[in-house]
Design an enzyme around this catalytic site. Structure first.
Site, PDB file in Angstrom:
ATOM      1  N   GLY A  93       0.858  -1.311  -0.056  1.00 55.66           N
ATOM      2  CA  GLY A  93       0.007   0.044  -0.010  1.00 55.66           C
ATOM      3  C   GLY A  93       0.658   1.399  -0.003  1.00 55.66           C
ATOM      4  O   GLY A  93       2.105   1.151  -0.329  1.00 55.66           O
ATOM      5  N   HIS A 141       2.322   4.887  -4.856  1.00 61.65           N
ATOM      6  CA  HIS A 141       2.962   5.755  -5.819  1.00 61.65           C
ATOM      7  C   HIS A 141       3.028   5.321  -7.203  1.00 61.65           C
ATOM      8  O   HIS A 141       2.953   4.252  -7.481  1.00 61.65           O
ATOM      9  CB  HIS A 141       4.127   6.262  -5.065  1.00 61.65           C
ATOM     10  CG  HIS A 141       4.997   5.004  -4.658  1.00 61.65           C
ATOM     11  ND1 HIS A 141       5.767   4.479  -5.632  1.00 61.65           N
ATOM     12  CD2 HIS A 141       5.668   4.639  -3.637  1.00 61.65           C
ATOM     13  CE1 HIS A 141       6.622   3.659  -5.079  1.00 61.65           C
ATOM     14  NE2 HIS A 141       6.314   3.668  -3.908  1.00 61.65           N
ATOM     15  N   GLN A 142       3.797   6.348  -7.955  1.00 63.57           N
ATOM     16  CA  GLN A 142       3.954   5.974  -9.400  1.00 63.57           C
ATOM     17  C   GLN A 142       4.822   4.938  -9.681  1.00 63.57           C
ATOM     18  O   GLN A 142       4.945   4.155 -10.576  1.00 63.57           O
ATOM     19  CB  GLN A 142       4.728   7.072  -9.964  1.00 63.57           C
ATOM     20  CG  GLN A 142       3.927   8.375 -10.041  1.00 63.57           C
ATOM     21  CD  GLN A 142       2.763   8.148 -10.856  1.00 63.57           C
ATOM     22  OE1 GLN A 142       2.753   7.778 -12.072  1.00 63.57           O
ATOM     23  NE2 GLN A 142       1.600   8.869 -10.361  1.00 63.57           N
ATOM     24  N   GLY A 143       5.741   4.272  -8.560  1.00 58.85           N
ATOM     25  CA  GLY A 143       6.376   3.098  -8.704  1.00 58.85           C
ATOM     26  C   GLY A 143       5.559   1.990  -8.804  1.00 58.85           C
ATOM     27  O   GLY A 143       5.775   1.286  -9.780  1.00 58.85           O
ATOM     28  N   HIS A 144       4.692   1.844  -7.973  1.00 48.69           N
ATOM     29  CA  HIS A 144       3.633   0.749  -7.703  1.00 48.69           C
ATOM     30  C   HIS A 144       2.731   1.095  -9.403  1.00 48.69           C
ATOM     31  O   HIS A 144       2.373  -0.163  -9.657  1.00 48.69           O
ATOM     32  CB  HIS A 144       2.570   0.870  -6.806  1.00 48.69           C
ATOM     33  CG  HIS A 144       3.250   0.813  -5.313  1.00 48.69           C
ATOM     34  ND1 HIS A 144       3.494   1.807  -4.704  1.00 48.69           N
ATOM     35  CD2 HIS A 144       4.055  -0.179  -4.623  1.00 48.69           C
ATOM     36  CE1 HIS A 144       4.088   1.563  -3.402  1.00 48.69           C
ATOM     37  NE2 HIS A 144       4.290   0.254  -3.375  1.00 48.69           N
ATOM     38  N   GLY A 184       9.397  -4.494  -8.536  1.00 49.74           N
ATOM     39  CA  GLY A 184      10.307  -3.387  -8.999  1.00 49.74           C
ATOM     40  C   GLY A 184      11.913  -3.981  -8.797  1.00 49.74           C
ATOM     41  O   GLY A 184      12.076  -4.593  -7.748  1.00 49.74           O
ATOM     42  N   ASP A 238      13.950  -2.816  -5.631  1.00 47.48           N
ATOM     43  CA  ASP A 238      14.360  -3.975  -4.621  1.00 47.48           C
ATOM     44  C   ASP A 238      14.830  -4.958  -5.343  1.00 47.48           C
ATOM     45  O   ASP A 238      14.414  -6.261  -5.469  1.00 47.48           O
ATOM     46  CB  ASP A 238      12.799  -4.466  -3.768  1.00 47.48           C
ATOM     47  CG  ASP A 238      12.222  -3.393  -2.916  1.00 47.48           C
ATOM     48  OD1 ASP A 238      12.826  -2.821  -2.174  1.00 47.48           O
ATOM     49  OD2 ASP A 238      11.074  -2.717  -3.614  1.00 47.48           O
ATOM     50  N   ARG A 277       8.298   4.749   1.764  1.00 47.16           N
ATOM     51  CA  ARG A 277       8.968   5.273   3.294  1.00 47.16           C
ATOM     52  C   ARG A 277       9.572   6.987   3.003  1.00 47.16           C
ATOM     53  O   ARG A 277       9.908   7.226   3.936  1.00 47.16           O
ATOM     54  CB  ARG A 277      10.314   4.347   3.632  1.00 47.16           C
ATOM     55  CG  ARG A 277       9.631   2.927   4.226  1.00 47.16           C
ATOM     56  CD  ARG A 277      10.932   2.179   4.707  1.00 47.16           C
ATOM     57  NE  ARG A 277      10.285   1.057   5.577  1.00 47.16           N
ATOM     58  CZ  ARG A 277      10.239   0.065   5.114  1.00 47.16           C
ATOM     59  NH1 ARG A 277      10.663  -0.428   4.051  1.00 47.16           N
ATOM     60  NH2 ARG A 277       9.941  -0.964   5.918  1.00 47.16           N
TER      61      ARG A 277
HETATM   62  P1  AMP Z   1       6.287  -2.185  -1.340  1.00 47.27           P
HETATM   63  O1  AMP Z   1       4.801  -1.682  -1.324  1.00 47.27           O
HETATM   64  O2  AMP Z   1       7.323  -1.284  -1.047  1.00 47.27           O
HETATM   65  O3  AMP Z   1       6.487  -3.403  -0.849  1.00 47.27           O
HETATM   66  O4  AMP Z   1       6.292  -2.443  -3.147  1.00 47.27           O
HETATM   67  C1  AMP Z   1       5.973  -2.943  -4.039  1.00 47.27           C
HETATM   68  C2  AMP Z   1       6.248  -3.356  -5.229  1.00 47.27           C
HETATM   69  O5  AMP Z   1       6.418  -1.990  -5.914  1.00 47.27           O
HETATM   70  C3  AMP Z   1       7.487  -4.074  -5.345  1.00 47.27           C
HETATM   71  O6  AMP Z   1       7.747  -4.874  -6.045  1.00 47.27           O
HETATM   72  C4  AMP Z   1       8.533  -2.874  -5.251  1.00 47.27           C
HETATM   73  O7  AMP Z   1       9.862  -3.347  -5.869  1.00 47.27           O
HETATM   74  C5  AMP Z   1       8.020  -1.919  -6.245  1.00 47.27           C
HETATM   75  N1  AMP Z   1       8.443  -0.697  -6.105  1.00 47.27           N
HETATM   76  C6  AMP Z   1       8.556   0.305  -5.105  1.00 47.27           C
HETATM   77  N2  AMP Z   1       9.106   1.317  -5.367  1.00 47.27           N
HETATM   78  C7  AMP Z   1       9.311   1.249  -6.578  1.00 47.27           C
HETATM   79  C8  AMP Z   1       9.828   2.120  -7.679  1.00 47.27           C
HETATM   80  N3  AMP Z   1      10.366   3.301  -7.272  1.00 47.27           N
HETATM   81  N4  AMP Z   1       9.964   1.740  -8.880  1.00 47.27           N
HETATM   82  C9  AMP Z   1       9.870   0.605  -9.218  1.00 47.27           C
HETATM   83  N5  AMP Z   1       8.847  -0.474  -8.414  1.00 47.27           N
HETATM   84  C10 AMP Z   1       8.868   0.062  -7.025  1.00 47.27           C
END
Ligand code: AMP
Length: 277
Positions: A30, A33-36, A146, A149, A186
């Site tokens: 959750g 952001h744009q990464g997700h 992503g 990680d 974060r």
């Molecule tokens: P998280 O919610 O932090 O567990 O991330 C969920 C997924 O989003 C994981 O596969 C992360 O690697 C990916 N993710 C998080 N930040 C980024 C980012 N800046 N660019 C690309 N993927 C991302």
């Protein structure tokens, strides 16, 4: 868009998707952001259904980490998924996901206890546990993770391979903010001045990228350059390592086989960044 919270409902929903349809899966904690969003868009482009899980997984947090404080923004996350065209959100409760006497998984002994795993020895076992459970429920054809990680993607690819799972892990490029900082849920912890300090991380990534593009292949030279650049700011560096895709240290860069990984603490916030070379 469907929002599912119960395990039973998720099982029934998945059973209702016929075999001729492709299911893409994006696992998240959750605070989207744009990464997700980039992972979600990649899944939507390649699959008939895209299922996004939103679950702050307690088993991947260490005892002194930020599980309680981790940002939770479910309403905004739902709106983002709806706009993006997600088919289904799966947002289970911790008590439904885990039994108090649960079968566990070990992280791989070599890849799981170095770099992130050195400072956070229970982390990857927790990641593997939750992702495998989600894979069992959602049964995706493809799962999008992503490259941000990097160690996580490589260990998940290894899990899929070791357990003979018929799931393709699709690594997706790092998305950055306009100032270069890799997007992360974060980042909200950073004060304005901490964020300024943190920018030496993407600056170092760019410096190394440029130097490799100019032909430098010696890791010793590149590493000295990186350390100098990272030490220009008041941050706590955990590692700045050049590795192959088995996360073994390397002495020379080999294109498509090498990664440069950085982890550092700025204020109280642990930040990760990397370069897939
Ligand atoms: P998280 O919610 O932090 O567990 O991330 C969920 C997924 O989003 C994981 O596969 C992360 O690697 C990916 N993710 C998080 N930040 C980024 C980012 N800046 N660019 C690309 N993927 C991302």
């Amino acid at each position: 868009m469907k929002i599912i919270q119960s395990i039973c409902e998720m099982k029934d929903y998945r059973a209702g998707i016929t075999n001729d349809k492709r299911v893409g899966f994006v696992a998240t904690m959750g605070a989207l952001h744009q990464g997700h969003l980039s992972l979600i868009q990649a899944s939507i482009a390649a699959n008939d259904y895209t299922i996004v899980s939103i679950f702050v997984n307690p088993t991947q947090f260490g005892a002194n980490e930020d599980f309680g404080a981790y940002p939770r923004t479910l309403e905004a996350d739902i709106a983002l998924c709806e706009r993006a065209g997600v088919s289904t959100i799966f947002a289970p409760n911790v008590d439904d996901m885990y039994d108090d006497d649960e079968v566990g998984l070990f992280a791989p002994k070599k890849m799981g206890y170095i770099l992130e795993g050195f400072d956070r020895p229970t982390h990857f076992a927790g990641v593997l546990q939750v992702v495998l459970k989600l894979f069992c429920l959602i049964k995706p054809h493809c799962a999008y993770f992503g490259q941000k990680d990097a160690q996580q993607v490589l260990i998940l690819q290894k899990m899929v391979c070791d357990l003979f799972l018929d799931i393709e892990i699709v690594p997706c490029p790092i998305q950055r903010d306009s100032d270069g900082l890799a997007l992360s849920s974060r980042n909200v912890y950073l004060s304005v001045s901490e964020r300024q300090k943190a920018l030496c991380i993407p600056r170092t990534i760019m410096l190394i990228k440029k130097s490799i593009l100019q032909g430098e292949r010696e890791v010793a030279t590149l590493r000295a350059m990186a350390l100098q650049s990272l030490q220009s700011e008041d941050i706590t560096l955990f590692y700045a390592q050049f590795c192959n895709h088995k996360l073994e240290p390397i002495t020379h860069i080999v294109e498509n086989e090498s990664i440069f990984l950085i982890a550092a603490k700025v204020g109280q916030t642990r930040l990760l960044d990397n370069l897939w070379i």
